[in-house]
Write a protein that holds these residues in place. Structure first.
Motif, PDB file in Angstrom:
ATOM      1  N   TYR A  92      37.374  48.768  36.329  1.00  0.00           N
ATOM      2  CA  TYR A  92      36.393  47.974  35.595  1.00  0.00           C
ATOM      3  C   TYR A  92      35.198  47.684  36.489  1.00  0.00           C
ATOM      4  O   TYR A  92      35.346  47.519  37.696  1.00  0.00           O
ATOM      5  CB  TYR A  92      36.981  46.629  35.138  1.00  0.00           C
ATOM      6  N   HIS A 121      39.001  39.618  33.654  1.00  0.00           N
ATOM      7  CA  HIS A 121      39.073  39.762  35.103  1.00  0.00           C
ATOM      8  C   HIS A 121      39.426  38.429  35.768  1.00  0.00           C
ATOM      9  O   HIS A 121      39.312  37.362  35.166  1.00  0.00           O
ATOM     10  CB  HIS A 121      37.762  40.332  35.661  1.00  0.00           C
ATOM     11  N   SER A 124      33.727  41.976  32.522  1.00  0.00           N
ATOM     12  CA  SER A 124      33.999  43.358  32.910  1.00  0.00           C
ATOM     13  C   SER A 124      34.028  44.268  31.690  1.00  0.00           C
ATOM     14  O   SER A 124      34.789  44.034  30.757  1.00  0.00           O
ATOM     15  CB  SER A 124      35.323  43.452  33.678  1.00  0.00           C
ATOM     16  N   ASP A 125      33.163  45.250  31.704  1.00  0.00           N
ATOM     17  CA  ASP A 125      33.132  46.344  30.736  1.00  0.00           C
ATOM     18  C   ASP A 125      33.478  45.911  29.314  1.00  0.00           C
ATOM     19  O   ASP A 125      34.457  46.341  28.724  1.00  0.00           O
ATOM     20  CB  ASP A 125      34.088  47.461  31.175  1.00  0.00           C
TER      21      ASP A 125
END
Length: 172
Positions: free
Chosen positions: A22, A66, A140-141
């Motif tokens: 990620y 995360h 994250s992403d």
């Protein structure tokens, strides 16, 4: 003598067996405008507890959060603003956890109720509770959350980090 080795994420992969999973991105900015008054008349904001957020977080098994935004990271905070937004039938439609410095540690809106301004209203109410103007988030992403942050007027910072994983089969 101190030796510093700077590696690209590809160099780390090759040299140590880690894989990038990620990309951790950071957004910050001041909130552009208050949510419409009609929104607050349709919904109720309530203070909730860390335990409420943590219990709900444990139900989200199909998404990656995360470590900097997961509940153990802010569990010891005594000044976090925890809020929920509720519909007419008192069903919780979304939650937010925000630090006194404006870090959005957790933000979730029920998928059936997204794109109606509830997430934006939660962030505004938490910022008002914390008496701050500037907010920050790391994620994250998550393309839909990134688009939401941009629509909310937050700007992507230049700093990015990578969540790296090593397959257990490579650990000796």
């Amino acid at each position: 003598m101190l030796h510093i080795l700077l590696l690209t994420k590809e160099g780390i992969n090759e040299q140590h067996g880690y894989q990038t999973r990620y990309t951790l991105k950071y957004y910050s900015g001041t909130l552009s405008s208050a949510p419409p008054d009609t929104l607050s008349s349709l919904y109720t904001f309530k203070k909730i507890t860390f335990d409420d957020v943590e219990a709900f977080r444990k139900t989200l098994t199909n998404c990656h959060i995360h470590w900097q935004s997961d509940t153990p990271y802010y569990a010891a905070s005594t000044q976090e603003a925890f809020l929920g937004i509720y519909g007419e039938n008192q069903t919780c439609l979304g939650t937010v956890a925000m630090s006194p410095q404006g870090k959005i540690n957790f933000l979730w809106v029920d998928p059936k109720h997204r794109s109606q301004g509830l997430g934006y209203a939660l962030i505004h109410k938490a910022a008002e509770t914390q008496k701050i103007e500037k907010v920050h988030i790391s994620l994250s992403d998550n393309d839909s959350l990134e688009r939401f942050m941009q629509k909310a007027g937050l700007v992507k910072d230049t700093l990015e980090q990578y969540e790296m994983y090593m397959p257990l089969s490579l650990i000796k």
